[in-house]
Enzyme design. Structure first.
Site, PDB file in Angstrom:
ATOM      1  N   GLY A 200      49.886  46.368  32.920  1.00 41.10           N
ATOM      2  CA  GLY A 200      48.652  47.110  33.148  1.00 41.10           C
ATOM      3  C   GLY A 200      47.720  46.336  34.051  1.00 41.10           C
ATOM      4  O   GLY A 200      46.498  46.446  33.948  1.00 41.10           O
ATOM      5  N   ASP A 223      52.440  48.165  36.426  1.00 41.17           N
ATOM      6  CA  ASP A 223      51.529  49.254  36.079  1.00 41.17           C
ATOM      7  C   ASP A 223      52.194  50.577  36.444  1.00 41.17           C
ATOM      8  O   ASP A 223      53.313  50.613  36.961  1.00 41.17           O
ATOM      9  CB  ASP A 223      50.183  49.089  36.799  1.00 41.17           C
ATOM     10  CG  ASP A 223      49.014  49.596  35.964  1.00 41.17           C
ATOM     11  OD1 ASP A 223      49.120  50.707  35.406  1.00 41.17           O
ATOM     12  OD2 ASP A 223      47.991  48.887  35.873  1.00 41.17           O
ATOM     13  N   ASP A 243      57.052  52.180  33.160  1.00 45.78           N
ATOM     14  CA  ASP A 243      56.501  52.651  31.887  1.00 45.78           C
ATOM     15  C   ASP A 243      56.686  51.561  30.840  1.00 45.78           C
ATOM     16  O   ASP A 243      57.811  51.233  30.468  1.00 45.78           O
ATOM     17  CB  ASP A 243      57.218  53.933  31.460  1.00 45.78           C
ATOM     18  CG  ASP A 243      56.633  54.559  30.205  1.00 45.78           C
ATOM     19  OD1 ASP A 243      55.859  53.890  29.503  1.00 45.78           O
ATOM     20  OD2 ASP A 243      56.963  55.730  29.924  1.00 45.78           O
ATOM     21  N   MET A 244      55.606  50.993  30.349  1.00 48.58           N
ATOM     22  CA  MET A 244      55.690  49.885  29.395  1.00 48.58           C
ATOM     23  C   MET A 244      56.263  50.318  28.051  1.00 48.58           C
ATOM     24  O   MET A 244      56.666  49.477  27.248  1.00 48.58           O
ATOM     25  CB  MET A 244      54.307  49.255  29.184  1.00 48.58           C
ATOM     26  CG  MET A 244      53.277  50.177  28.589  1.00 48.58           C
ATOM     27  SD  MET A 244      51.628  49.401  28.597  1.00 48.58           S
ATOM     28  CE  MET A 244      50.613  50.804  28.086  1.00 48.58           C
ATOM     29  N   LYS A 257      45.835  42.703  29.284  1.00 50.76           N
ATOM     30  CA  LYS A 257      44.382  42.672  29.308  1.00 50.76           C
ATOM     31  C   LYS A 257      43.828  44.097  29.277  1.00 50.76           C
ATOM     32  O   LYS A 257      44.096  44.908  30.155  1.00 50.76           O
ATOM     33  CB  LYS A 257      43.884  41.957  30.564  1.00 50.76           C
ATOM     34  CG  LYS A 257      42.375  41.954  30.692  1.00 50.76           C
ATOM     35  CD  LYS A 257      41.939  41.439  32.048  1.00 50.76           C
ATOM     36  CE  LYS A 257      40.458  41.709  32.240  1.00 50.76           C
ATOM     37  NZ  LYS A 257      40.158  43.158  32.276  1.00 50.76           N
ATOM     38  N   HIS A 261      43.960  48.332  23.423  1.00 51.13           N
ATOM     39  CA  HIS A 261      42.891  49.142  22.806  1.00 51.13           C
ATOM     40  C   HIS A 261      42.940  50.602  23.270  1.00 51.13           C
ATOM     41  O   HIS A 261      42.238  51.448  22.724  1.00 51.13           O
ATOM     42  CB  HIS A 261      41.519  48.522  23.056  1.00 51.13           C
ATOM     43  CG  HIS A 261      41.000  48.646  24.456  1.00 51.13           C
ATOM     44  ND1 HIS A 261      39.688  48.405  24.786  1.00 51.13           N
ATOM     45  CD2 HIS A 261      41.612  48.967  25.636  1.00 51.13           C
ATOM     46  CE1 HIS A 261      39.507  48.580  26.074  1.00 51.13           C
ATOM     47  NE2 HIS A 261      40.662  48.921  26.612  1.00 51.13           N
TER      48      HIS A 261
END
Length: 351
Positions: A200, A223, A243-244, A257, A261
């Site tokens: 990301g 990303d 795609d993570m 980072k 969230h």
């Protein structure tokens, strides 16, 4: 001595003031937006000394019929802590203005300028979902953002270049600050690391600072394809779209980072498991995010954390977490331990 009726009336009036102030809170935010768009902070900064109101008015790109209103705009911006009044000798008589630490962060050329944050947050794409908030509680839509725009935030960014650009600018701003802190205070976290994946990582702001300090390190900025498309690679930085949730490129260590969230717990566990599979056995995952703490002695910081948490609810499907919740995610993903350390006033590193 006040009578019981007078005490009750006093409490009622104080409560009414509290309600009024929260109803009108948007006025502070939008007055700040107006002040920045007029260039007030940069004009005062370029003046180089306390700036008289008359000189400020003469320097602003406003219609002559609006000059009398500037003092009222400056009054609320000063009350909000963005400017400070400077009073010279009694003979001068005129109020003068100087910047505060807060308005310094809104200058165009400041290395950590937050103007891009203001531009993104006040984009109608981000504001309008708040008018769907109460309706969202009554249906199955993933987020108010989805209710308003017909799709999730990441899909929208993939289709709207302007929104995508503003979002990436905001992330780059924070990355400039955090990367500086990491290099100055926590170099040990990256010493000996030969390869790093910044999951990301946006347009690579964080990666560029890191490889400047660790020229032996090879960094992959990973990303979504629309984020990294067309970005120029260097000898030390490679951009990879993907795609993570499916797989993360292999490296000694991995950085996340302001990523976790954004997501629900089960999605975070999936991401962390993919990180564990992708990194070397002696590597580490470095998480940079908020750790919620309800500190009554620091009301402003606590309120900022609450605001971020509400923004996650509004725009995405994630949330801000306290240390116990972070520990649960980390251990559920198969890691045996972790360490927390402070980065900025708002952010914590978890390694």
């Amino acid at each position: 001595m006040e009578t019981q009726g007078e005490v009750h009336a006093s409490k009622l009036l104080r409560a009414q003031t509290h309600v009024w102030n929260h109803i009108f809170r948007f006025i502070s935010s939008l007055s700040l937006k107006c002040g920045i768009e007029l260039g007030i902070a940069d004009i005062i900064h370029n003046y180089g000394q306390p700036m008289p109101l008359s000189q400020l008015i003469a320097s602003l790109p406003i219609h002559p019929s609006k000059t009398s209103f500037i003092s009222r705009l400056m009054r609320i911006l000063t009350h909000s802590g963005f400017f400070s009044e400077h009073h010279g000798t009694p003979n001068e008589g005129e109020v003068m203005y100087v910047l505060t630490d807060a308005s310094t962060l809104l200058l165009k050329d400041h290395p950590f300028s937050m103007r891009c944050v203001l531009q993104l947050i006040f984009d109608p794409v981000m504001i309008n979902p708040w008018f769907q908030f109460s309706t969202w509680f009554t249906n199955e839509t993933p987020s108010p953002f989805h209710s308003e725009n017909g799709m999730g935030c990441w899909d929208f960014a993939g289709r709207d270049p302007n929104f995508n650009h503003r979002f990436n600018d905001m992330m780059a701003m924070d990355s400039r600050l955090v990367s500086t802190v990491v290099i100055e205070k926590y170099k040990r976290l990256l010493e000996g690391t030969e390869s790093l994946v910044d999951v990301g990582g946006g347009t690579g702001t964080m990666a560029k600072v890191i490889v400047d300090s660790f020229p032996q390190l090879k960094c992959i900025v990973f990303d979504l394809p629309h984020v990294v498309a067309g970005l120029e690679e260097t000898q030390n930085i490679k951009y990879v779209g993907g795609d993570m949730f499916e797989a993360i490129p292999h490296a000694d260590s991995i950085m996340l980072k302001w990523v976790l969230h954004d997501w629900k717990d089960e999605e975070c566990v999936k991401i962390l498991k993919n990180c564990k599979e992708a990194m070397a056995s002696e590597g580490r995952v470095l998480i940079i995010d908020i750790v919620m703490e309800n500190k009554k002695e620091d009301h402003e910081l606590t309120e900022t954390q609450f605001f971020f948490d509400m923004q996650m609810m509004m725009i995405l499907t994630g949330k801000e977490r306290n240390e116990k919740e972070w520990a649960s995610l980390i251990l559920s993903a198969g890691f045996s331990n972790y360490n927390c350390f402070k980065l900025t006033e708002l952010e914590v590193g978890i390694a």
